[in-house]
Design a protein around this motif. Structure first.
Motif, PDB file in Angstrom:
ATOM      1  N   ASP A 268       0.889  -1.074   0.087  1.00  0.00           N
ATOM      2  CA  ASP A 268       0.099   0.120   0.116  1.00  0.00           C
ATOM      3  C   ASP A 268       0.784   1.227  -0.077  1.00  0.00           C
ATOM      4  O   ASP A 268       1.821   1.336   0.867  1.00  0.00           O
ATOM      5  CB  ASP A 268      -0.888  -0.023   1.299  1.00  0.00           C
ATOM      6  N   TYR A 269       0.470   2.174  -0.896  1.00  0.00           N
ATOM      7  CA  TYR A 269       1.215   3.427  -1.235  1.00  0.00           C
ATOM      8  C   TYR A 269       0.516   4.607  -0.609  1.00  0.00           C
ATOM      9  O   TYR A 269      -0.504   4.557  -0.734  1.00  0.00           O
ATOM     10  CB  TYR A 269       1.416   3.695  -2.738  1.00  0.00           C
ATOM     11  N   TRP A 270       1.383   5.299   0.216  1.00  0.00           N
ATOM     12  CA  TRP A 270       0.675   6.604   0.670  1.00  0.00           C
ATOM     13  C   TRP A 270       1.474   7.787   0.550  1.00  0.00           C
ATOM     14  O   TRP A 270       2.557   7.655  -0.039  1.00  0.00           O
ATOM     15  CB  TRP A 270       0.495   6.243   2.335  1.00  0.00           C
ATOM     16  N   ASP A 271       1.051   8.957   1.283  1.00  0.00           N
ATOM     17  CA  ASP A 271       1.514  10.104   0.787  1.00  0.00           C
ATOM     18  C   ASP A 271       2.581  10.581   1.738  1.00  0.00           C
ATOM     19  O   ASP A 271       2.953  11.360   2.443  1.00  0.00           O
ATOM     20  CB  ASP A 271       0.372  11.273   1.158  1.00  0.00           C
ATOM     21  N   ARG A 272       3.746   9.607   1.655  1.00  0.00           N
ATOM     22  CA  ARG A 272       4.951   9.753   2.100  1.00  0.00           C
ATOM     23  C   ARG A 272       6.183   9.844   1.126  1.00  0.00           C
ATOM     24  O   ARG A 272       6.299   9.228   0.129  1.00  0.00           O
ATOM     25  CB  ARG A 272       5.399   8.774   3.179  1.00  0.00           C
ATOM     26  N   TRP A 273       6.992  10.973   1.302  1.00  0.00           N
ATOM     27  CA  TRP A 273       8.161  10.810   0.286  1.00  0.00           C
ATOM     28  C   TRP A 273       8.948   9.649   0.090  1.00  0.00           C
ATOM     29  O   TRP A 273       9.190   9.334  -0.818  1.00  0.00           O
ATOM     30  CB  TRP A 273       9.041  11.926   0.585  1.00  0.00           C
TER      31      TRP A 273
ATOM     32  N   ASP B  75       7.978   6.603   0.373  1.00  0.00           N
ATOM     33  CA  ASP B  75       7.175   5.606  -0.779  1.00  0.00           C
ATOM     34  C   ASP B  75       7.228   6.040  -2.245  1.00  0.00           C
ATOM     35  O   ASP B  75       7.558   5.181  -2.965  1.00  0.00           O
ATOM     36  CB  ASP B  75       5.631   5.874  -0.406  1.00  0.00           C
ATOM     37  N   LEU B  76       7.211   7.516  -2.329  1.00  0.00           N
ATOM     38  CA  LEU B  76       7.490   7.930  -3.663  1.00  0.00           C
ATOM     39  C   LEU B  76       8.911   7.693  -4.372  1.00  0.00           C
ATOM     40  O   LEU B  76       9.144   7.236  -5.200  1.00  0.00           O
ATOM     41  CB  LEU B  76       6.896   9.356  -3.726  1.00  0.00           C
TER      42      LEU B  76
END
Length: 431
Positions: free
Chosen positions: A246-251, A253-254
């Protein structure tokens, strides 16, 4: 390859999924409200799938935190049905048909999430399988269970009745008018060896069931990270598969997604799309408190949001907006409606990373009309400059698609670029 595989997902699917904002608890009003927004504001840009994520069959679902061994809505043939308290139009045996009809009337498409396997509830009650004399208990794989959700047992593909069970599911979904099915707990690599093999067999059962149901459906597999060595099997059976958890709004992760995209780029092709996961843009976490993060607007900076959208589109990942779209601000809307970017997503070919040096990453994609896309990403924690040799393009006409032309200079056949911290420049070049 199944018949329907060549009828769907010619380009990477684009839509909205309820998970990032509502977790397991989306309601009919919220689903239809986002469908209406898509119809009114995004349909003309190619957005079309409205996807109801996990636990639509659980009356007590109230966030992204699962309720262990919850009572589920289920029919006599071991098949899960929408919880009427959350989806009132599903009453009296209608299921999702009324919702899909309304979405289709808008010119959009409807999708649902399911878990791999057969409900534990069905196994404990030993309910029937439509089209078979077998029962739920006889086809269950009791040692194949999900580590994070208690709803299901795996299905033992070697047992009589296993294919008939999946056939009955997808025949029901065809009757409901479903266009897209996201199957969960089936693509992750943390399986024990025997479970990975079981999951592969269940993917094949699902593929056969879709091909037999008489309706074209996109098949999306989650979660990841998918295994590169399984790419041939995934391509033979699915339209989308997750490259990541699961990908979230964290640098962080990007940042990690760049390596995943580089590895999977050779496997991007029509009808088959490695998937970067949903876009946590706009208003998220409303009832999805993942990692103890609250109801919020995305934590990504504006430059990070441009970087994410650019990477997803140059790589040609499916695009699934995760935020509550009715709360979109002007900037979020601009990300979803950039026609140049969406042309790159739809018409790009041979996407690939062409260099990575000093945390500058450069991607290229060749558009069908002869234009070239060059995307330059700055993964450093400071803004910085980079130069690129443009000799091969003679005197190109260049457009920076995010309106950052002031950050691009061409001198003596070289690009001189000023790239923001965690930002990007995306150049469309006409040679």
């Amino acid at each position: 390859m199944g018949r329907d595989m060549m009828e769907v997902a010619k380009t990477p699917p684009m839509g909205w999924n309820s998970w990032d904002c509502y977790g397991a608890s989306v309601t009919e009003e919220e689903l239809m409200g986002n469908a209406q927004y898509m119809h009114d504001y995004l349909k003309e840009y190619g957005w079309e799938y409205v996807v109801c994520d996990i636990q639509w069959y659980e009356p007590t679902a109230d966030s992204s935190r699962y309720h262990a061994f919850a009572d589920l809505e289920m029919d006599e043939f071991s098949r899960l049905w929408p919880a009427v308290n959350r989806f009132p139009s599903a009453a009296d045996g209608v299921g999702f048909r009324a919702i899909s009809d309304r979405i289709h009337e808008m010119g959009l498409k409807f999708g649902i999430h399911i878990m791999r396997g057969i409900p534990r509830q069905a196994v404990h009650w030993n309910t029937k399988i439509l089209g078979s004399t077998a029962t739920a208990r006889e086809i269950a794989h009791p040692f194949s269970v999900c580590s994070w959700n208690t709803d299901m047992y795996g299905v033992d593909a070697s047992k009589p009745g296993a294919q008939e069970y999946y056939n009955s599911l997808f025949q029901l979904y065809a009757e409901w008018g479903v266009d897209y099915v996201k199957v969960d707990d089936i693509c992750v690599t943390e399986f024990k060896p025997q479970d990975l093999y079981s999951a592969k067999e269940e993917i094949e059962l699902i593929r056969h069931a879709i091909d037999a149901c008489g309706r074209d459906m996109v098949l999306s597999l989650s979660p990841g990270p998918a295994l590169l060595e399984q790419s041939a099997h995934l391509t033979a059976n699915a339209n989308m598969w997750r490259m990541t958890g699961d990908y979230w709004d964290r640098w962080t992760d990007l940042y990690k997604m760049f390596e995943r995209c580089e590895k999977w780029a050779p496997h991007v092709q029509e009808h088959h799309w490695p998937d970067c996961d949903m876009l946590p843009l706009g208003h998220i976490g409303i009832r999805a408190p993942e990692h103890d993060l609250p109801d919020r607007m995305t934590q990504f900076t504006r430059d990070e949001q441009r970087t994410m959208m650019t990477l997803w589109c140059v790589f040609r990942s499916p695009l699934m907006m995760g935020g509550e779209m009715r709360d979109n601000d002007e900037f979020t809307y601009s990300l979803l409606t950039n026609r140049d970017l969406l042309d790159i997503h739809r018409y790009g070919t041979k996407p690939r990373q062409i260099s990575r040096r000093d945390e500058f990453v450069v991607w290229r994609s060749d558009l069908e009309d002869g234009r070239i896309c060059i995307a330059v990403f700055n993964l450093k924690n400071t803004a910085d400059n980079i130069s690129l040799d443009t000799t091969a393009w003679a005197q190109p006409h260049v457009k920076e698609i995010w309106g950052q032309d002031d950050k691009v200079r061409i001198v003596d056949r070289k690009f001189y670029l000023t790239v923001p911290l965690h930002g990007c420049l995306c150049l469309l070049i006409t040679v």
